[in-house]
Each structure stands twice: as C-alpha cells, then as structure tokens.
Write an enzyme that holds these catalytic residues in place. Structure first.
Site, PDB file in Angstrom:
ATOM      1  N   CYS A   9       1.245  -1.527  -0.097  1.00  0.00           N
ATOM      2  CA  CYS A   9      -0.113  -0.023   0.269  1.00  0.00           C
ATOM      3  C   CYS A   9       1.035   1.436  -0.049  1.00  0.00           C
ATOM      4  CB  CYS A   9      -1.082  -0.267   0.920  1.00  0.00           C
ATOM      5  SG  CYS A   9      -1.858  -1.675   1.339  1.00  0.00           S
ATOM      6  N   ARG A  62       3.725  -0.445  -5.755  1.00  0.00           N
ATOM      7  CA  ARG A  62       3.246  -0.749  -4.066  1.00  0.00           C
ATOM      8  C   ARG A  62       1.927  -1.242  -3.898  1.00  0.00           C
ATOM      9  NH1 ARG A  62       5.752   3.145   0.704  1.00  0.00           N
ATOM     10  NH2 ARG A  62       4.119   1.093   2.309  1.00  0.00           N
ATOM     11  N   TRP A  74      -2.961  -2.964  -1.987  1.00  0.00           N
ATOM     12  CA  TRP A  74      -3.171  -3.983  -2.232  1.00  0.00           C
ATOM     13  C   TRP A  74      -3.206  -4.830  -1.166  1.00  0.00           C
ATOM     14  CZ3 TRP A  74      -1.527  -7.322  -6.130  1.00  0.00           C
ATOM     15  CH2 TRP A  74      -1.030  -8.255  -5.339  1.00  0.00           C
ATOM     16  N   ASN A  94      -1.901   1.389   5.725  1.00  0.00           N
ATOM     17  CA  ASN A  94      -0.635   0.285   6.122  1.00  0.00           C
ATOM     18  C   ASN A  94      -0.705  -0.666   7.216  1.00  0.00           C
ATOM     19  OD1 ASN A  94      -0.536   1.418   3.604  1.00  0.00           O
ATOM     20  ND2 ASN A  94       1.441   1.942   3.966  1.00  0.00           N
ATOM     21  N   GLY A  95      -1.029  -1.868   6.612  1.00  0.00           N
ATOM     22  CA  GLY A  95      -0.974  -2.790   7.863  1.00  0.00           C
ATOM     23  C   GLY A  95      -1.791  -3.870   8.353  1.00  0.00           C
ATOM     24  N   GLU A 108      21.524 -19.711   7.514  1.00  0.00           N
ATOM     25  CA  GLU A 108      21.556 -18.936   6.726  1.00  0.00           C
ATOM     26  C   GLU A 108      22.384 -17.213   7.316  1.00  0.00           C
ATOM     27  OE1 GLU A 108      20.027 -16.040   4.210  1.00  0.00           O
ATOM     28  OE2 GLU A 108      21.093 -17.308   4.313  1.00  0.00           O
ATOM     29  N   LYS A 135      25.542 -15.289   5.677  1.00  0.00           N
ATOM     30  CA  LYS A 135      25.375 -14.128   5.805  1.00  0.00           C
ATOM     31  C   LYS A 135      26.353 -13.393   6.285  1.00  0.00           C
ATOM     32  CE  LYS A 135      21.440 -12.466   3.938  1.00  0.00           C
ATOM     33  NZ  LYS A 135      22.114 -13.512   2.872  1.00  0.00           N
ATOM     34  N   GLU A 147      28.758 -13.943   3.507  1.00  0.00           N
ATOM     35  CA  GLU A 147      28.846 -12.521   2.317  1.00  0.00           C
ATOM     36  C   GLU A 147      29.158 -11.392   2.271  1.00  0.00           C
ATOM     37  OE1 GLU A 147      25.180 -14.600  -0.203  1.00  0.00           O
ATOM     38  OE2 GLU A 147      24.389 -13.424   2.391  1.00  0.00           O
ATOM     39  N   HIS A 176      29.638 -34.390  17.426  1.00  0.00           N
ATOM     40  CA  HIS A 176      29.900 -35.103  15.514  1.00  0.00           C
ATOM     41  C   HIS A 176      31.128 -34.756  15.294  1.00  0.00           C
ATOM     42  CE1 HIS A 176      27.323 -38.335  16.417  1.00  0.00           C
ATOM     43  NE2 HIS A 176      26.164 -37.749  16.898  1.00  0.00           N
ATOM     44  N   LYS A 228      23.556 -10.429  -7.838  1.00  0.00           N
ATOM     45  CA  LYS A 228      22.552 -10.840  -7.514  1.00  0.00           C
ATOM     46  C   LYS A 228      22.020 -12.053  -8.105  1.00  0.00           C
ATOM     47  CE  LYS A 228      19.271  -9.290  -5.319  1.00  0.00           C
ATOM     48  NZ  LYS A 228      18.911  -9.731  -3.190  1.00  0.00           N
TER      49      LYS A 228
END
Length: 615
Positions: free
Chosen positions: A2, A27, A74, A100-101, A488, A492, A495, A511, A610
């Site tokens: 939105c 948006r 939206w 919004n929300g 992950e 990060k 990267e 182990h 990317k």
C-alpha cells in the site's frame, strides 16, 4: 503493498496526491482512492484497479481542497472492490483514514463496535480504526483529532502506518507509526507539508524530511509539524536532507540498501500476506498456482529446488508442508539436481524458489523436472521472469525491489509464501480441521508485527557487533525448524563480512565441530522457547565448557538463558512454525553491523552477483 500520500498547505491537494500515488503505484494496484476536505465536507473518490481508473474518475467528477489524503491498495482484508478501497470514512462522515498494516484484533474490535450500533461499510480491518476514532472523538477527546487518534490506536494490535483527517479540522492531519509495517515520511515545505509512505512520492516537493519511529505520532499543519510519542511525550525531530538523485532517494534514511531492506521486512511480509488469506475461514487464495483439490490430493511428494539463501528457505518450508499438508518434501540444490537421475513423476510437484527467476542452476533443474512430467511451481520475486514463465503455477514473493546482493527480505517473504502454500495444500487435501486452519492464519497475521518488534533490537546488536567483529571464525547452531536459520545466519556473515562461518544442526556439534571451539570461537545458538529448548541449553553448556563465546537468540522473558550465555539477543515469542522468520532478523543485523565495522562493501560484496546466470 500500500502507498500513502497526504498534503496540507495552500495548493490544490488533488494533483499533488494523485501524482504522488503514481510514484507509489508499485506498492498497490488493486484499488486507489483520495479524500479532500473543502467547504466543511469530505469529498471522496475511489475506484478498483490501477491508478488510471481513479485519475479518470477524478477528471470526470473533480474534487479540490487544500488538505487531503490518498492511498493505493494491495488488499489484506476484503476483496478488491470500491467499498474496500481507502480512504475509509466514519459512520458520521467526519473522519477519514488511510492505513498500511494488519489490525490483528480487528474481529473483536469490529464485534464491539457493531454492538454499539456502528454500521460497517466495508470488509476491511482498516475501517475499525476510523470508527474507533469517531467513538473517542465523541467520548473524551474534547474535539482534539490528535487525542481521538491516540486513544483509538491504543486499542490496535499489530504494526501500522496511519494517516487521519477530519472535516472539522480542515487544516490538520495526524500521522501514526506503530512497529515497522511501513514507513511514514513527513516532508517539510514552505507554508505546506507532506506525508508519504515512501520518499519518491514527495521528493519533487521537498528534500527536508522527518521519519517517524515506531510508536510515534505527528500533528501536521501547513506551518508546523509536532512529533510526540503515542504516550504523549514531545519528541525532538531529526530533519534529514535527502539528496536529489535516484540512489540516495532510494536509500532514504539508511546508509546501505541492505539495512533498508532488512527494515522493510515487516512491510514486505504484510504485502506477501495481503489479499491471500481469509482470516475468518483460515483459507488461502493462490490463484496463480492453478491448483485444484483433485490435483492437490493426487500429489505424493514435493521436491524443492533452490540455491544459496533460497535453499535454506526451502529447508524451512519443508517443515510447513509436511506438518500442514502431510506431503513428503525433499529439498535439493538446483546446481546439483540434474546431475543424477532424480526419482520424480507426474504425481510430483517441483517447487523452484528464486528471487530473480533467472538463476541458471535453478532453471536447468526445472527443465530436468519438466522432462520427467512433474508439475512445475515457482516462488519468485521478479515478475515475468523465466522461472515464472515456464511454471505451471507460481507464487510471487511481493518483497519489492531488492538491490543488495545479500538477500534478506526475499528470504523471509519466500518462507511466508511456502507457509501459504502449505496452508492451501492442507485445506485442499483435507489434512487440516477448520479450527487448525484458522489458527494457522491467525498466527500468520501476527507475523509482521513480531518481525517489527525484532527489528527494535538493532541498538543492542550494534553494540555486540563492536565486540565481535575482529574474530575470524564463527559457529552457528540451531535445531529443528531453526537449523536452516543457523545456516542462513552463517551465510550472511560470510557473504558480506568475509568472516569464515559455519552453520550446523546443534545435535551434530559433538560429531566434529566441537573440536574447533575455544576462546577465539564465537558460537551463536538459536535457543528459542520451543520443544527443543532443553536440547539447545545442553549445547550451550557444552560450548561454554570448552571456552566458547556464546551468543544466544532467545525468547523475550527467558531469564534463565542469561545465566548460560555470554550475550543474549531477545526476540518476541512467536508461534513455533513461524519462529524462523523472527529469529533470522538479529542474525541479519549482526552480519550487517559486523561488515560495516570491518569496512566491507555491504551492498556489493566481492566476487558475488545478485543473480547467477552462468553455470
């Protein structure tokens, strides 16, 4: 997705608002609307579809005034329809709201208001806000729009960006931000002021902006902006001067795109959920998936193919689908998949997860699946991409443009897309009761606010980064559904800071990896209050016994873990299945701040691109 624009000043508000909405149309595009106050009346125009439809309606039936608010929508609650388009107006016609929300508790608020005689005009959650404002304006606000708004928003659960206007106050707007569902930028002009949910909407009018923080509100007139907390304490505004170039404008108040994209996650998750969930029935609408109940029941397995961060997302999604839909899920690296003879057939759905939709390894794996007659699905962020085009059905991430090479918001939105898929499959396959479906949907509706609250830990994470950035090796541990988040988190850090880091299932520490632990090895443990909490405490004790520096990601209120770990980063208590989305937030922020302290190029780390378009 939105978009909000507001104006108060000397000019005609209508063209300023509609032009600003045009810059935010990315948006939200299922409906749009505008309201202005003139001659003691609210003049409202709304229409379904893209902004061009609203433009045509305003051209055919003009409105003008020196104060107004507008919105592109939206949908979250209520199908795309004129009656559900913003702005929403109170029953007596005095107050107007854009929002919004997600109002997590809108059903109970709506039932209370109906019992008081309020007649609702829409199916949205937003309308409860404007009806609450009317209630408090008539009961204790003493004619103050700011006070009525303050009282109303105190009843809301969730994360919100809200702008309010009243026909009785034709020179005043009130803006509120709670959590991180969306930004609120206040633009300072000469005898006029502006409001927008994103900088580009108002940048042509002013470069001087104030950004509301969570739990702040502002009263805006043509000549002044007064910011205070929702509790009524005055706030000294920081005025930012935005450079007039596309890159600086896009970054806004943030130093790097990565940090901006981390903080956009509450909003991107709201956008991902929006229009797809019937919270009252616990049902999911995924029209582009092209899936019938018959096809869903005929499936005997799902194979998820992805690379890098998307692969770890698939590992989380495996838990969702197996629990809700009772389907076996295998997760494969796209780069490896076609180099064996995978066992799949027409009763297999192959799910590709790819932010760009152009990753060559994932595309070739999809071709392999197609050759074996499998159904192809994709979860993509890039509309019109190759992965989307060759799929039998797709789900969009709705993360918005992600510029930083290291993915953050595409990771969390792709996880939520898999949650939606799992709930949809569970309903179609009959593996969920109605009560279970509603609970899963309710849990999902809470997620953007929980993520917003997790983002509020940044200051402490920045302090911790200053203690850790000189170490050269890190170990990340997690169990169950949070083991992929350990992977992950380690990725990060690798990267963007170029520090060696490894993620492991915590039960595997003894182990092998335990041999590496000493006083030069930070060990980051995801130890939330869940079914595996006691197991994680045991792993923490073993790491501490060997001199490891233990950093725990823990659940708010867990004081016991502070006696075990050297440092604790707390996140809000979250439904177990959705905990990975919240737990990853501090890991993203920690990697970011360590990389900044090491002087690394955060947005464009060395040797990375990317989208990988060559094998």
């Amino acid at each position: 997705m939105c978009g909000i624009v507001g104006y108060v000043g000397k000019q005609d508000a209508t063209p300023i608002i509609i032009d600003g909405l045009g810059r935010l149309e990315y948006r939200g595009y299922d409906s749009a609307g505008i309201a202005v106050v003139a001659d003691g009346c609210v003049h409202l125009r709304r229409d379904v579809g893209k902004l061009a439809n609203l433009r045509a309606k305003v051209q055919a039936d003009p409105i003008s005034g020196s104060i107004g608010i507008g919105h592109t929508r939206w949908a979250t609650h209520g199908a795309p329809a004129e009656r559900n388009a913003h702005p929403h107006i109170s029953m007596d016609g005095e107050f107007v709201v854009v929002h919004n929300g997600i109002v997590e508790n809108y059903l109970e608020l709506k039932h209370d208001l109906i019992a008081e005689g309020v007649e609702f005009q829409s199916d949205t959650d937003t309308e409860v806000i404007v009806q609450l404002i009317e209630r408090f304006a008539c009961n204790g606000a003493r004619g103050s729009l700011t006070e009525a708004t303050r009282k109303a928003v105190s009843y809301l659960r969730g994360a919100h960006a809200i702008v309010v206007m009243s026909r009785a106050k034709p020179d005043e707007l009130v803006a509120v931000r709670i959590g991180n569902a969306g930004g609120v930028a206040l633009g300072l002009g000469d005898g006029e002021n502006f409001i927008a949910s994103d900088i580009p909407a108002i940048l042509e009018h002013t470069r001087r902006m104030i950004f509301l923080e969570s739990r702040q509100m502002a009263t805006i007139t043509a000549d002044a902006i007064h910011v205070q907390t929702i509790d009524g304490q005055a706030v000294q505004e920081d005025i930012h001067n935005i450079q007039y170039d596309p890159i600086s404008a896009a970054k806004g108040e943030f130093k790097h795109f990565m940090l901006k994209e981390i903080f956009e996650q509450a909003r991107s998750l709201t956008d991902t959920i929006g229009g797809r969930v019937d919270f009252e029935r616990g049902e999911v609408l995924l029209a582009d998936l092209n899936l019938t109940g018959e096809k869903a029941r005929a499936l005997n397995q799902i194979v998820t193919i992805a690379c890098g961060t998307s692969y770890y997302s698939g590992l989380v999604g495996k838990f969702f689908i197996e629990q809700m839909a009772r389907l076996n899920v295998e997760v494969d690296y796209g780069s490896e998949y076609r180099y064996r003879d995978p066992i799949i057939d027409a009763q297999t759905a192959v799910l590709a997860i790819t932010q760009s939709g152009e990753t060559v390894d994932t595309l070739t794996a999809m071709e392999e699946a197609r050759s074996k007659q499998a159904t192809l699905w994709s979860i993509v962020n890039n509309m019109g991409s190759q992965a989307m085009r060759i799929s039998d059905g797709f789900i969009t991430m709705n993360a918005g443009l992600e510029i930083c090479v290291a993915s953050t918001k595409a990771f969390t939105t792709s996880i939520v897309d898999q949650y939606l898929l799992a709930l949809h499959l569970g309903n179609l396959r009959g593996t969920l009761t109605s009560e279970q479906s509603r609970q899963y949907a309710f849990d999902l509706g809470r997620l953007p606010d929980l993520v917003g609250r997790a983002l509020e830990t940044e200051a402490k994470i920045k302090e911790l980064a200053a203690l850790l950035y000189h170490y050269t090796n890190f170990l990340y541990l997690g169990r169950g559904i949070n083991y992929p988040i350990a992977l992950e988190g380690a990725l990060k850090l690798k990267e963007i800071s170029y520090i060696h880091a490894e993620g492991y299932p915590a039960g595997e520490m003894k182990h092998g990896p335990i041999a590496l632990i000493d006083d030069q090895m930070p060990v980051l443990c995801i130890a939330l209050k869940d079914a595996l909490y006691d197991k994680m405490i045991s792993q923490i004790e073993q790491a501490k016994a060997r001199g490891g520096i233990v950093i725990a990601i823990a659940t708010e209120g867990d004081t016991f873990i502070a006696s075990k770990a050297d440092h604790v980063l707390y996140v809000p208590e979250t439904p177990p299945l959705l905990s990975p989305v919240v737990a990853v937030i501090p890991l993203q922020l920690l990697a970011y701040h360590i990389a900044v302290l090491r002087g690394a190029d955060v947005d464009q780390p060395r040797n990375l691109a990317k989208s990988v378009t060559v094998e």
